[in-house]
Write a protein that holds these residues in place. Structure first.
Motif, PDB file in Angstrom:
ATOM      1  N   LEU A  10     -27.074 -10.580  -4.631  1.00  0.00           N
ATOM      2  CA  LEU A  10     -27.899  -9.487  -5.150  1.00  0.00           C
ATOM      3  C   LEU A  10     -28.246  -9.735  -6.620  1.00  0.00           C
ATOM      4  O   LEU A  10     -29.383  -9.513  -7.053  1.00  0.00           O
ATOM      5  CB  LEU A  10     -27.148  -8.153  -5.001  1.00  0.00           C
ATOM      6  CG  LEU A  10     -27.879  -6.926  -5.519  1.00  0.00           C
ATOM      7  CD1 LEU A  10     -29.141  -6.636  -4.719  1.00  0.00           C
ATOM      8  CD2 LEU A  10     -26.962  -5.708  -5.484  1.00  0.00           C
ATOM      9  N   GLU A  11     -27.238 -10.233  -7.365  1.00  0.00           N
ATOM     10  CA  GLU A  11     -27.448 -10.501  -8.796  1.00  0.00           C
ATOM     11  C   GLU A  11     -28.574 -11.519  -9.012  1.00  0.00           C
ATOM     12  O   GLU A  11     -29.359 -11.398  -9.945  1.00  0.00           O
ATOM     13  CB  GLU A  11     -26.157 -11.021  -9.451  1.00  0.00           C
ATOM     14  CG  GLU A  11     -25.048  -9.998  -9.583  1.00  0.00           C
ATOM     15  CD  GLU A  11     -24.255  -9.781  -8.292  1.00  0.00           C
ATOM     16  OE1 GLU A  11     -24.555 -10.433  -7.274  1.00  0.00           O
ATOM     17  OE2 GLU A  11     -23.331  -8.948  -8.306  1.00  0.00           O
ATOM     18  N   GLN A  12     -28.619 -12.506  -8.099  1.00  0.00           N
ATOM     19  CA  GLN A  12     -29.668 -13.527  -8.217  1.00  0.00           C
ATOM     20  C   GLN A  12     -31.050 -12.920  -7.960  1.00  0.00           C
ATOM     21  O   GLN A  12     -32.012 -13.256  -8.642  1.00  0.00           O
ATOM     22  CB  GLN A  12     -29.412 -14.648  -7.204  1.00  0.00           C
ATOM     23  CG  GLN A  12     -28.260 -15.545  -7.591  1.00  0.00           C
ATOM     24  CD  GLN A  12     -27.955 -16.544  -6.488  1.00  0.00           C
ATOM     25  OE1 GLN A  12     -27.543 -16.145  -5.394  1.00  0.00           O
ATOM     26  NE2 GLN A  12     -28.162 -17.818  -6.768  1.00  0.00           N
ATOM     27  N   LEU A  13     -31.074 -12.042  -7.002  1.00  0.00           N
ATOM     28  CA  LEU A  13     -32.354 -11.379  -6.704  1.00  0.00           C
ATOM     29  C   LEU A  13     -32.803 -10.499  -7.875  1.00  0.00           C
ATOM     30  O   LEU A  13     -33.980 -10.465  -8.224  1.00  0.00           O
ATOM     31  CB  LEU A  13     -32.230 -10.499  -5.461  1.00  0.00           C
ATOM     32  CG  LEU A  13     -32.569 -11.110  -4.103  1.00  0.00           C
ATOM     33  CD1 LEU A  13     -32.493 -10.035  -3.027  1.00  0.00           C
ATOM     34  CD2 LEU A  13     -33.958 -11.731  -4.108  1.00  0.00           C
ATOM     35  N   LEU A  14     -31.829  -9.813  -8.441  1.00  0.00           N
ATOM     36  CA  LEU A  14     -32.185  -8.898  -9.547  1.00  0.00           C
ATOM     37  C   LEU A  14     -32.620  -9.654 -10.807  1.00  0.00           C
ATOM     38  O   LEU A  14     -33.312  -9.096 -11.657  1.00  0.00           O
ATOM     39  CB  LEU A  14     -31.022  -7.957  -9.855  1.00  0.00           C
ATOM     40  CG  LEU A  14     -30.771  -6.885  -8.787  1.00  0.00           C
ATOM     41  CD1 LEU A  14     -29.501  -6.104  -9.082  1.00  0.00           C
ATOM     42  CD2 LEU A  14     -31.946  -5.924  -8.671  1.00  0.00           C
ATOM     43  N   PHE A  16     -34.732 -11.774 -10.823  1.00  0.00           N
ATOM     44  CA  PHE A  16     -36.187 -11.846 -10.665  1.00  0.00           C
ATOM     45  C   PHE A  16     -36.887 -10.728 -11.440  1.00  0.00           C
ATOM     46  O   PHE A  16     -37.985 -10.907 -11.959  1.00  0.00           O
ATOM     47  CB  PHE A  16     -36.526 -11.754  -9.170  1.00  0.00           C
ATOM     48  CG  PHE A  16     -37.976 -11.819  -8.858  1.00  0.00           C
ATOM     49  CD1 PHE A  16     -38.617 -13.031  -8.648  1.00  0.00           C
ATOM     50  CD2 PHE A  16     -38.735 -10.659  -8.767  1.00  0.00           C
ATOM     51  CE1 PHE A  16     -39.964 -13.088  -8.358  1.00  0.00           C
ATOM     52  CE2 PHE A  16     -40.085 -10.708  -8.485  1.00  0.00           C
ATOM     53  CZ  PHE A  16     -40.702 -11.931  -8.275  1.00  0.00           C
TER      54      PHE A  16
END
Lengths: 189, 213
Positions: A10-14, A16
């Motif tokens: 999720l952190e990687q997506l956020l 973005f």
């Protein structure tokens, strides 16, 4: 051996979301709009009571110059009419003793010996006013009579509109004194 | 594993945050004092320094670029108007963030029935990110299309969260603030921040499970 399946966090997506940024033009506009709003806050706002009092006094601020103008017009018209029937009252010549005055000329100052001053008393708008109208130079004393015509505009205020009013007087030597008679007044409106 | 990574991240943030704020706090306070003495230009320096971060927080809370612009300006105006009362008990940054978050929350409460999303530009740098590489390989979608899709999904997922949960996750994950800073800004305890963060992540994971699986 199969490679373990990769998974996004999720952190990687956020992360973005951090890429969502406005461009430089946006900041220029932002700054300009902010400056305008900031200036509005700096300008002291008028209080309720001062606004009310200003509104109450506003009509008088229009009336005062308006009424002043009306009075001025009335006075001017009244004076204009008055000057048509002006009869200057010449003061008596009190003395024949010589005195000296300085006659101002545009180019030089001439000292002139005089024997008398002729003053005139006029009533302008119900207010008596006295003016020194003429001086009699010592050199003219030889003459039996002394007649001068003068434009009253020189001794009246310009606002009285006596633009081309003329009056004359005659001085007559009578023994040791001068007698003065007023001549006909002419008006050149 | 992921819990311990989260705690470690939080400690790092808290530590680096403290070091930064010591010097930044002093520098900001000098500028604040200049503004308090009538130097309006000093406020410009503060604004230029923080405007991008403030805008980013507000944008991520609203997912509307026009609202974000208006609210960021409103927040700066409020800060400018009340800077005379700022005594330096907290850092200027925390104070400004609090004003910005409160201004945004008030706006969101007022307009809770009117929700329009308008997205910000996505910078080019995202095209080379591992996340996008991974997603484009996985879905075989063109990168530009994927960027738009991802932006849509992320913003919509954030908007499904309550305002309180959204605030916490935006401040922690996107703005990289520490738990303590978030607690100061949102005026609640660190425990509350942690629990909101935990719940918000769970909800977001559920919303974005298509991308995460």
């Amino acid at each position: 051996m199969p490679e373990p399946r990769k998974q996004l966090k999720l952190e990687q997506l956020l992360e973005f979301k951090k890429a969502e940024k406005p461009d430089a033009d946006f900041w220029n506009q932002f700054q300009a709009e902010f400056r305008q709003k900031q200036l509005q806050t700096i300008i002291v706002k008028e209080s309720f009571w001062s606004k009310v009092s200003r509104k109450i006094l506003a009509p008088s601020s229009i009336l005062v110059p308006g009424s002043t103008a009306a009075v001025a017009i009335f006075v001017l018209v009244a004076n204009f009419r008055e000057t048509g029937s002006v009869q200057p009252n010449y003061s008596e010549l009190t003395s024949l003793s010589a005195s000296t005055i300085q006659v101002a000329d545009s180019s030089n100052v001439v000292e002139q010996s005089i024997v008398a001053e002729v003053s005139v008393v006029e009533t302008v708008a119900d207010t008596p006013a006295s003016f020194v109208m003429d001086v009699i130079p010592a050199s003219d004393l030889e003459a039996a009579t002394y007649t001068r015509e003068f434009p009253t505009s020189t001794i009246r205020s310009a606002s009285s509109l006596a633009k081309a009013s003329y009056a004359s007087y005659t001085l007559t030597r009578d023994a040791g004194s001068l007698a003065m008679t007023s001549g006909a007044s002419s008006f050149g409106f | 594993m992921s819990a311990s990574v989260g705690i470690a991240k939080s400690i790092v943030k808290a530590f680096s945050g403290t070091q930064e704020t010591l010097s930044e706090k002093d520098a900001d306070f000098i500028l604040v004092q200049r503004v308090q003495q009538g130097d309006v230009a000093a406020f410009d320096e503060l604004m230029v320094k923080y405007r991008e971060r403030i805008y980013s927080v507000i944008y991520n809370l609203t997912s509307n670029r026009e609202d974000a612009s208006d609210l960021a300006q409103e927040a700066f105006i409020k800060a400018f108007q009340s800077i005379g009362r700022f005594q330096g008990k907290s850092s200027f940054f925390t104070w400004l963030y609090r004003i910005s978050v409160n201004t945004t929350l008030t706006h969101l409460k007022k307009n809770r029935l009117k929700r329009f999303l308008s997205f910000e530009n996505v910078s080019e740098e995202v095209n080379s990110s591992d996340t996008l590489e991974f997603l484009s390989d996985k879905t075989s979608t063109e990168k530009p299309v994927l960027v738009k899709e991802l932006q849509h999904k992320l913003n919509e997922a954030l908007q499904t969260l309550s305002v309180k949960h959204r605030t916490v996750i935006v401040l922690f994950e996107i703005d990289n603030l520490s738990h303590q800073e978030i607690a100061d800004i949102t005026d609640c305890s660190i425990g509350t921040v942690r629990s909101r963060l935990h719940y918000a992540k769970q909800q977001l994971q559920a919303e974005l499970k298509d991308l995460l699986d």
